[in-house]
Write a protein that holds these residues in place. Structure first.
Motif, PDB file in Angstrom:
ATOM      1  N   ALA A 181       0.877  -1.180   0.000  1.00 36.38           N
ATOM      2  CA  ALA A 181       0.000   0.000   0.000  1.00 36.38           C
ATOM      3  C   ALA A 181       0.905   1.217   0.000  1.00 36.38           C
ATOM      4  CB  ALA A 181      -0.892  -0.006   1.235  1.00 36.38           C
ATOM      5  N   GLU A 182       0.830   2.023  -1.047  1.00 32.92           N
ATOM      6  CA  GLU A 182       1.768   3.135  -1.172  1.00 32.92           C
ATOM      7  C   GLU A 182       1.155   4.289  -1.952  1.00 32.92           C
ATOM      8  OE1 GLU A 182       5.069   1.395  -3.298  1.00 32.92           O
ATOM      9  OE2 GLU A 182       3.839   0.902  -5.022  1.00 32.92           O
ATOM     10  N   GLU A 183       1.842   5.417  -1.895  1.00 32.85           N
ATOM     11  CA  GLU A 183       1.398   6.551  -2.697  1.00 32.85           C
ATOM     12  C   GLU A 183       1.938   6.394  -4.102  1.00 32.85           C
ATOM     13  OE1 GLU A 183       2.346  10.252  -0.788  1.00 32.85           O
ATOM     14  OE2 GLU A 183       1.504   9.577   1.128  1.00 32.85           O
ATOM     15  N   GLY A 184       1.201   6.944  -5.046  1.00 32.52           N
ATOM     16  CA  GLY A 184       1.659   6.853  -6.429  1.00 32.52           C
ATOM     17  C   GLY A 184       0.891   7.812  -7.304  1.00 32.52           C
ATOM     18  N   HIS A 185       1.062   7.632  -8.602  1.00 35.47           N
ATOM     19  CA  HIS A 185       0.333   8.467  -9.559  1.00 35.47           C
ATOM     20  C   HIS A 185      -0.344   7.571 -10.577  1.00 35.47           C
ATOM     21  CE1 HIS A 185       2.676  11.734  -7.823  1.00 35.47           C
ATOM     22  NE2 HIS A 185       1.717  12.511  -8.297  1.00 35.47           N
ATOM     23  N   ALA A 186      -1.572   7.910 -10.930  1.00 36.11           N
ATOM     24  CA  ALA A 186      -2.297   7.100 -11.909  1.00 36.11           C
ATOM     25  C   ALA A 186      -2.819   7.985 -13.036  1.00 36.11           C
ATOM     26  CB  ALA A 186      -3.457   6.381 -11.230  1.00 36.11           C
ATOM     27  N   PRO A 187      -2.670   7.511 -14.264  1.00 43.63           N
ATOM     28  CA  PRO A 187      -3.113   8.310 -15.421  1.00 43.63           C
ATOM     29  C   PRO A 187      -4.608   8.150 -15.674  1.00 43.63           C
ATOM     30  CG  PRO A 187      -2.066   6.293 -16.174  1.00 43.63           C
ATOM     31  CD  PRO A 187      -2.046   6.241 -14.673  1.00 43.63           C
ATOM     32  N   LEU A 188      -5.427   8.521 -14.675  1.00 36.82           N
ATOM     33  CA  LEU A 188      -6.874   8.303 -14.801  1.00 36.82           C
ATOM     34  C   LEU A 188      -7.468   9.020 -16.007  1.00 36.82           C
ATOM     35  CD1 LEU A 188      -7.969   8.864 -11.073  1.00 36.82           C
ATOM     36  CD2 LEU A 188      -7.415   6.706 -12.194  1.00 36.82           C
ATOM     37  N   VAL A 189      -7.007  10.239 -16.238  1.00 34.78           N
ATOM     38  CA  VAL A 189      -7.611  11.060 -17.302  1.00 34.78           C
ATOM     39  C   VAL A 189      -6.588  11.301 -18.418  1.00 34.78           C
ATOM     40  CG1 VAL A 189      -9.241  12.137 -15.730  1.00 34.78           C
ATOM     41  CG2 VAL A 189      -7.046  13.235 -16.130  1.00 34.78           C
ATOM     42  N   GLU A 190      -5.680  10.359 -18.591  1.00 32.75           N
ATOM     43  CA  GLU A 190      -4.582  10.543 -19.540  1.00 32.75           C
ATOM     44  C   GLU A 190      -5.091  10.999 -20.905  1.00 32.75           C
ATOM     45  OE1 GLU A 190      -0.593   8.067 -20.211  1.00 32.75           O
ATOM     46  OE2 GLU A 190      -2.351   7.272 -21.216  1.00 32.75           O
TER      47      GLU A 190
END
Ligand code: C2O
Ligand code: CU
Length: 483
Positions: free
Chosen positions: A50-59
């Motif tokens: 479980a960690e922080e990250g970045h996701a390209p939800l609206v890429e």
């Protein structure tokens, strides 16, 4: 805010999207190498961080979104194992707050259920906890934290667990759609949590629907293929009510539990938060044509396209097929309805609910006093001050059958979920169901009532709550003890 709206039905022409939707579905099926391929081994071992990250939800239309995620992926890795195998999952917490992992829908020992204090001490930052249990039931399940749930799940901590049947359904291919709903701001970042209005009304409703962590909305299919589609609603609050335009399909399971293959009477697959459905779809369509999947849960005016199937070139796919055979039922004990003890659960409160107050900590508090304490809902006239240490709502006798009537006295939808057991939904508003339905959740519409029945055959203390996570955290949660 262009990037946060999915295609409304009026838009007509398709907006350009990348190959992400397709690639992510492949990833979701475990073909990217991040998830071990299914094997015959008796024990599957996995590691979740479980960690922080970045996701390209609206890429393509906006920046990456800062998320909390398992192994940096939204949704988290798909775990796959066979019915009867053991699953061992090491969960490492790299967040700055405690977490746990709950295995939604699985009938496992209480100390593996991931409920803070009730099952285990929360996993502190930097610590690792090992979950290890047998997979009794086949089906589509999912996992998510059970502490500070609205925020942890709402920031992206969730993933799907697929337990394969010993004999797989004869289909050409399997597709998985994890349905989510995010509340994003102008810069595609997650809006703050904890709004009182979300708790007192329909929950944290978002403005960005994603499928497999992307707003891309195309699924490439081959004309004529038969597909098993697994749907999982991991949203905090949004209910999906979807129909497929002009495609023959059958529901074969709800919440992982086989149902006799059928098309729902109103043509809709309705999934409250936490709920799942498995469909078999025959991709009957001409090459290069498309079929839309539309969600009109909140009325025609709010209908939008969840996804579209885009047919590839290739031979014409209009082949008549017979309905699929049903899946083999899981080994769920049948309740003895003649001898079952009956109980009633009243859900009250929220905006427009007309509740004057409820008992909390041995005192009757007015609705105003409750709201000041962050509580907006009551179960049978009480609100537990600390649900994890409060006396249970019910003490059930191990091995006995129960029929529980669930009564929604409020103006909102509540997907009511019980841990550790699979129940049968006997009736809705007094009417029997068209098809025998086994599930771990039942979606109560406003003012609706439903009867569920089950054998209390899993010892321990179990959560019983609404899966709208903002409701869960503001009073709509209790425990049921089986001993
Ligand atoms: Cu999805 Cu209490 O659980
Ligand atoms: Cu609710």
């Amino acid at each position: 805010m262009k990037f946060i709206s999915r295609r409304s039905l009026g838009w007509g022409r398709q907006q350009p999207i990348g190959r992400r939707a397709v690639l992510q579905s492949l990833g979701a099926l475990g073909l990217t190498g991040l998830v071990p391929a299914p094997s015959k081994a008796a024990r599957q071992t996995h590691r979740l961080i479980a960690e922080e990250g970045h996701a390209p939800l609206v890429e393509g239309e906006g920046p990456a979104t800062a998320v909390w995620a398992f192994n940096g992926q939204v949704p988290g890795p798909v775990l796959r194992a066979r019915q009867g195998e053991r699953l061992r999952v090491e969960v490492e917490n790299r967040l700055s707050e405690p977490t746990t992992v709950h295995w939604h829908g699985l009938r496992i020992p209480a100390n593996m259920d991931g409920v803070p204090w009730l099952s285990q001490t929360p996993i502190k930052p930097g610590e690792t906890f090992v979950y290890d249990f047998e997979l009794k039931d086949a089906g589509t399940y999912w996992y998510h934290p059970h502490i500070n749930s609205a925020e942890q799940v709402g920031r992206g901590l969730h993933g799907v667990l697929i337990v394969e049947e010993p004999e797989p359904l004869p289909v050409d291919r399997e597709i998985l759609w994890v349905l989510d709903d995010w509340r994003l701001d102008q810069t595609a970042q997650i809006a703050p949590f904890g709004a009182m209005h979300d708790m007192s009304h329909a929950g944290r409703f978002g403005n960005t629907v994603t499928v497999n962590g992307s707003i891309g909305i195309e699924e490439a299919v081959q004309p004529g293929e038969r597909v098993r589609l697994r749907l999982v609603n991991v949203a905090n609050a949004r209910v999906f009510s979807m129909f497929l335009e002009d495609l023959p399909y059958w529901v074969v399971a709800y919440d992982g539990q086989p149902v006799s293959p059928h098309q729902p009477a109103d043509g809709r697959i309705r999934l409250g938060p936490g709920m799942r459905a498995d469909l078999v779809i025959d991709m009957q369509g001409e090459p290069d044509s498309l079929r839309r999947v539309i969600d009109d849960a909140y009325g025609r005016d709010n209908a939008y396209e969840v996804m579209r199937f885009v047919f590839g070139a290739g031979p014409s796919g209009v082949v008549e097929r017979t309905p699929p055979e049903g899946l083999r039922p899981n080994p769920v004990a049948r309740p003895d309805l003649a001898r079952a003890e009956r109980k009633q659960v009243l859900f009250e409160g929220g905006a427009m609910g007309g509740l004057s107050g409820a008992h909390m900590g041995g005192r009757f508090l007015s609705m105003r006093e409750l709201a000041q304490a962050g509580k907006l809902w009551a179960i049978n006239g009480t609100v537990p001050q600390d649900v994890f240490t409060a006396p249970p709502l019910f003490e059930l006798t191990l091995g006995e059958s129960y029929v529980i009537e669930l009564v929604n006295e409020t103006a909102f939808d509540h997907p009511v979920h019980l841990h550790g057991h699979i129940f049968e939904v006997l009736s809705r508003n007094g009417q029997p169901l068209d098809h025998k339905l086994l599930a771990d959740s039942v979606l109560l519409r406003p003012r609706e009532r439903a009867e569920i029945a089950f054998v209390a055959d899993n010892p321990g203390a179990w959560m019983f709550h609404c899966h709208v996570l903002e409701h869960q955290e503001s009073g709509m949660m209790a425990t049921v003890k089986v001993a």
